[in-house]
Design a protein around this motif. Structure first.
Motif, PDB file in Angstrom:
ATOM      1  N   MET A   1      72.756 119.314  51.702  1.00  9.13           N
ATOM      2  CA  MET A   1      73.821 119.040  50.750  1.00  9.13           C
ATOM      3  C   MET A   1      74.793 120.209  50.694  1.00  9.13           C
ATOM      4  SD  MET A   1      75.098 116.894  48.649  1.00  9.13           S
ATOM      5  CE  MET A   1      73.719 115.757  48.549  1.00  9.13           C
ATOM      6  N   GLU A   2      76.099 119.924  50.818  1.00  5.43           N
ATOM      7  CA  GLU A   2      77.090 120.988  50.779  1.00  5.43           C
ATOM      8  C   GLU A   2      77.165 121.610  49.389  1.00  5.43           C
ATOM      9  OE1 GLU A   2      80.676 119.171  52.077  1.00  5.43           O
ATOM     10  OE2 GLU A   2      80.126 119.210  54.194  1.00  5.43           O
ATOM     11  N   ARG A   3      77.304 122.946  49.370  1.00  6.90           N
ATOM     12  CA  ARG A   3      77.368 123.695  48.118  1.00  6.90           C
ATOM     13  C   ARG A   3      78.734 124.326  47.947  1.00  6.90           C
ATOM     14  NH1 ARG A   3      72.729 127.933  49.011  1.00  6.90           N
ATOM     15  NH2 ARG A   3      73.553 128.715  47.030  1.00  6.90           N
ATOM     16  N   VAL A   4      79.171 124.413  46.689  1.00  9.57           N
ATOM     17  CA  VAL A   4      80.359 125.189  46.362  1.00  9.57           C
ATOM     18  C   VAL A   4      79.868 126.589  46.005  1.00  9.57           C
ATOM     19  CG1 VAL A   4      82.336 125.456  44.825  1.00  9.57           C
ATOM     20  CG2 VAL A   4      81.614 123.168  45.544  1.00  9.57           C
ATOM     21  N   VAL A   5      80.220 127.574  46.821  1.00 11.78           N
ATOM     22  CA  VAL A   5      79.739 128.942  46.637  1.00 11.78           C
ATOM     23  C   VAL A   5      80.784 129.730  45.855  1.00 11.78           C
ATOM     24  CG1 VAL A   5      79.040 131.065  47.803  1.00 11.78           C
ATOM     25  CG2 VAL A   5      78.425 128.838  48.782  1.00 11.78           C
ATOM     26  N   ASP A   6      80.359 130.362  44.766  1.00  7.02           N
ATOM     27  CA  ASP A   6      81.259 131.132  43.911  1.00  7.02           C
ATOM     28  C   ASP A   6      80.886 132.613  43.976  1.00  7.02           C
ATOM     29  OD1 ASP A   6      81.923 132.505  41.206  1.00  7.02           O
ATOM     30  OD2 ASP A   6      83.153 130.714  41.174  1.00  7.02           O
ATOM     31  N   ILE A   7      81.866 133.457  44.252  1.00  2.43           N
ATOM     32  CA  ILE A   7      81.660 134.908  44.255  1.00  2.43           C
ATOM     33  C   ILE A   7      82.242 135.463  42.962  1.00  2.43           C
ATOM     34  CG2 ILE A   7      82.064 137.075  45.475  1.00  2.43           C
ATOM     35  CD1 ILE A   7      80.342 135.078  47.014  1.00  2.43           C
ATOM     36  N   GLU A   8      81.388 135.872  42.027  1.00  2.00           N
ATOM     37  CA  GLU A   8      81.864 136.315  40.725  1.00  2.00           C
ATOM     38  C   GLU A   8      81.559 137.788  40.439  1.00  2.00           C
ATOM     39  OE1 GLU A   8      79.930 134.165  37.633  1.00  2.00           O
ATOM     40  OE2 GLU A   8      77.916 134.789  38.216  1.00  2.00           O
ATOM     41  N   THR A   9      80.688 138.410  41.240  1.00  2.00           N
ATOM     42  CA  THR A   9      80.341 139.821  41.046  1.00  2.00           C
ATOM     43  C   THR A   9      81.343 140.702  41.771  1.00  2.00           C
ATOM     44  OG1 THR A   9      78.004 139.231  40.896  1.00  2.00           O
ATOM     45  CG2 THR A   9      78.525 141.545  41.301  1.00  2.00           C
ATOM     46  N   ASP A  10      81.806 141.762  41.103  1.00  2.00           N
ATOM     47  CA  ASP A  10      82.822 142.639  41.683  1.00  2.00           C
ATOM     48  C   ASP A  10      82.286 143.465  42.852  1.00  2.00           C
ATOM     49  OD1 ASP A  10      84.535 141.726  39.774  1.00  2.00           O
ATOM     50  OD2 ASP A  10      84.377 143.474  38.465  1.00  2.00           O
ATOM     51  N   ASN A  11      83.212 143.846  43.741  1.00  3.13           N
ATOM     52  CA  ASN A  11      82.966 144.825  44.807  1.00  3.13           C
ATOM     53  C   ASN A  11      81.888 144.410  45.801  1.00  3.13           C
ATOM     54  OD1 ASN A  11      84.905 146.672  43.661  1.00  3.13           O
ATOM     55  ND2 ASN A  11      83.349 147.182  42.115  1.00  3.13           N
ATOM     56  N   LEU A  12      81.887 143.137  46.183  1.00  2.00           N
ATOM     57  CA  LEU A  12      80.965 142.663  47.205  1.00  2.00           C
ATOM     58  C   LEU A  12      81.686 142.567  48.548  1.00  2.00           C
ATOM     59  CD1 LEU A  12      79.088 139.799  45.318  1.00  2.00           C
ATOM     60  CD2 LEU A  12      78.313 142.153  45.707  1.00  2.00           C
ATOM     61  N   PHE A  13      80.903 142.610  49.623  1.00  2.00           N
ATOM     62  CA  PHE A  13      81.452 142.475  50.964  1.00  2.00           C
ATOM     63  C   PHE A  13      80.898 141.200  51.588  1.00  2.00           C
ATOM     64  CE2 PHE A  13      80.969 143.219  55.604  1.00  2.00           C
ATOM     65  CZ  PHE A  13      82.327 143.260  55.930  1.00  2.00           C
ATOM     66  N   LEU A  14      81.796 140.353  52.109  1.00  2.00           N
ATOM     67  CA  LEU A  14      81.398 139.089  52.719  1.00  2.00           C
ATOM     68  C   LEU A  14      81.577 139.172  54.225  1.00  2.00           C
ATOM     69  CD1 LEU A  14      83.202 136.574  50.304  1.00  2.00           C
ATOM     70  CD2 LEU A  14      81.011 137.743  49.987  1.00  2.00           C
ATOM     71  N   ALA A  15      80.600 138.641  54.946  1.00  2.00           N
ATOM     72  CA  ALA A  15      80.673 138.632  56.407  1.00  2.00           C
ATOM     73  C   ALA A  15      79.908 137.416  56.920  1.00  2.00           C
ATOM     74  CB  ALA A  15      80.077 139.927  56.979  1.00  2.00           C
ATOM     75  N   VAL A  16      80.011 137.175  58.215  1.00  2.38           N
ATOM     76  CA  VAL A  16      79.263 136.086  58.849  1.00  2.38           C
ATOM     77  C   VAL A  16      78.346 136.687  59.892  1.00  2.38           C
ATOM     78  CG1 VAL A  16      79.435 134.063  60.329  1.00  2.38           C
ATOM     79  CG2 VAL A  16      81.019 134.345  58.431  1.00  2.38           C
TER      80      VAL A  16
ATOM     81  N   PRO B   1      73.520 129.509  54.677  1.00  7.55           N
ATOM     82  CA  PRO B   1      73.889 128.895  55.956  1.00  7.55           C
ATOM     83  C   PRO B   1      75.299 128.300  55.881  1.00  7.55           C
ATOM     84  CG  PRO B   1      71.686 128.213  55.269  1.00  7.55           C
ATOM     85  CD  PRO B   1      72.295 128.914  54.100  1.00  7.55           C
ATOM     86  N   LEU B   2      76.118 128.554  56.893  1.00  8.35           N
ATOM     87  CA  LEU B   2      77.478 128.020  56.893  1.00  8.35           C
ATOM     88  C   LEU B   2      77.479 126.504  56.791  1.00  8.35           C
ATOM     89  CD1 LEU B   2      79.197 130.214  59.652  1.00  8.35           C
ATOM     90  CD2 LEU B   2      79.290 130.504  57.176  1.00  8.35           C
ATOM     91  N   GLU B   3      76.498 125.864  57.391  1.00  6.55           N
ATOM     92  CA  GLU B   3      76.450 124.397  57.383  1.00  6.55           C
ATOM     93  C   GLU B   3      76.187 123.838  55.993  1.00  6.55           C
ATOM     94  OE1 GLU B   3      71.764 123.980  58.748  1.00  6.55           O
ATOM     95  OE2 GLU B   3      73.383 123.661  60.180  1.00  6.55           O
ATOM     96  N   ASP B   4      75.749 124.671  55.062  1.00  6.69           N
ATOM     97  CA  ASP B   4      75.485 124.216  53.700  1.00  6.69           C
ATOM     98  C   ASP B   4      76.669 124.421  52.766  1.00  6.69           C
ATOM     99  OD1 ASP B   4      72.963 123.584  54.532  1.00  6.69           O
ATOM    100  OD2 ASP B   4      71.945 125.225  53.498  1.00  6.69           O
ATOM    101  N   ILE B   5      77.743 125.049  53.240  1.00 13.52           N
ATOM    102  CA  ILE B   5      78.866 125.399  52.369  1.00 13.52           C
ATOM    103  C   ILE B   5      79.950 124.324  52.425  1.00 13.52           C
ATOM    104  CG2 ILE B   5      80.649 127.112  51.864  1.00 13.52           C
ATOM    105  CD1 ILE B   5      78.892 129.212  53.189  1.00 13.52           C
ATOM    106  N   GLY B   6      80.352 123.854  51.238  1.00 12.86           N
ATOM    107  CA  GLY B   6      81.450 122.891  51.153  1.00 12.86           C
ATOM    108  C   GLY B   6      82.762 123.553  50.795  1.00 12.86           C
ATOM    109  N   ALA B   7      82.698 124.669  50.068  1.00  5.03           N
ATOM    110  CA  ALA B   7      83.888 125.432  49.693  1.00  5.03           C
ATOM    111  C   ALA B   7      83.433 126.798  49.210  1.00  5.03           C
ATOM    112  CB  ALA B   7      84.673 124.716  48.596  1.00  5.03           C
TER     113      ALA B   7
END
Length: 305
Positions: free
Chosen positions: A1-16, A34-40
């Protein structure tokens, strides 16, 4: 099931990394999805940094990245350039769509929205008979602005006589902003997947709005967000925080009935947007709208599934 991922904590680093979206703070990994689980992907936090691969890999999968302001409304969105394999043909059909067709489509969208508003009011014990009458009065292009007439009745009936919709206000309004941001991301992804262009709306035409079509097509689904917000308020939660965000992002998995049985809202949105693409191709306004969700305690007849 696709998930809506929310980044709410300050000063994080995102990568793949190896098919996962990774979230780190300093040298500590805080999580991976997993990228395949992300809807937005929705980003609220200050000081967020990311590698370019985040945008390229998410775009390859048609996943929108939404960047929000302090009022929890979207301020920017990264939209993939390539979508459906028929994207070129469908965009040409979209751009060639006549004004009468756009007006017919908009009337159908507004009728569906008003009927969904009536369903939400009825579900909460409010008088909703007038909303069916209002929906029937909507003409091509809604020249009488029946949408606004319905809205004036709807907001007061749902949230109380003292409530007014204000994007810059806190409390209920901030919850609505966040819920609509989630919905806008879901609709935007479906638009990309269907090979349509999000800037070319059927009603909204503000030159500064790069997602006018998403704003058009999310209208019938807005009352479903309103219901989730009302449920949160009744539970004593009136501010945007981790708990309320989790509740509102769950709208993607809300089951809605349709011709093929129950399906999550995210899937139903894809069918709805696909029906719009076909309408542009055939030049006939035929849209597959969401039906009201079935109450949790309702008994469903097998013939309705």
């Amino acid at each position: 099931m696709e998930r809506v991922v929310d980044i709410e904590t300050d000063n994080l680093f995102l990568a793949v990394h190896r098919g996962f979206l990774t979230v780190t703070s300093g040298d500590e990994e805080r999580g991976r999805i997993p990228l395949e689980d992300i809807g937005a992907l929705i980003v609220h936090a200050h000081g967020t940094t990311w590698s370019t691969s985040v945008f390229t890999r998410l775009s390859d999968r048609g996943i929108p990245v939404v960047i929000c302001g302090t009022n929890h409304a979207p301020s920017a969105m990264v939209w993939p350039l390539e979508g459906h394999h028929l994207q070129g043909a469908r965009m040409r059909a979209q751009l060639a769509g006549s004004r009468p067709l756009a007006k017919q489509l908009w009337a159908k969208v507004i009728k569906a929205k008003i009927r969904m508003q009536g369903h939400i009011l009825d579900r909460n014990g409010q008088e909703a008979g007038a909303f069916e009458l209002l929906a029937r009065k909507v003409r091509s292009g809604d020249p009488d602005n029946i949408e606004a007439q319905a809205a004036r009745r709807y907001w007061k009936a749902l949230f109380g006589a003292g409530f007014s919709r204000d994007r810059d206000a806190a409390g209920i309004n901030s919850l609505l902003n966040y819920g609509y941001t989630v919905l806008r991301a879901i609709v935007s992804r479906a638009i990309c997947a269907a090979g349509l262009h999000p800037t070319v709306g059927i009603f909204h035409a503000n030159r500064a709005n790069a997602f006018a079509l998403a704003d058009d097509l999310m209208e019938p689904y807005r009352p479903l967000v309103d219901q989730l917000v009302l449920d949160l308020v009744h539970a004593g939660q009136s501010e945007v925080d981790s708990a309320t965000k989790q509740a509102l992002t769950a709208i993607a998995t809300l089951d809605l009935p349709g011709p093929s049985g129950l399906s999550p809202l995210s899937v139903q949105v894809q069918r709805f947007v696909h029906s719009l693409a076909v309408s542009f191709e055939t030049r006939v306004a035929a849209l597959e709208f969401p039906k009201p969700p079935i109450p949790a305690n309702a008994v469903v007849d097998a013939g309705d599934a």
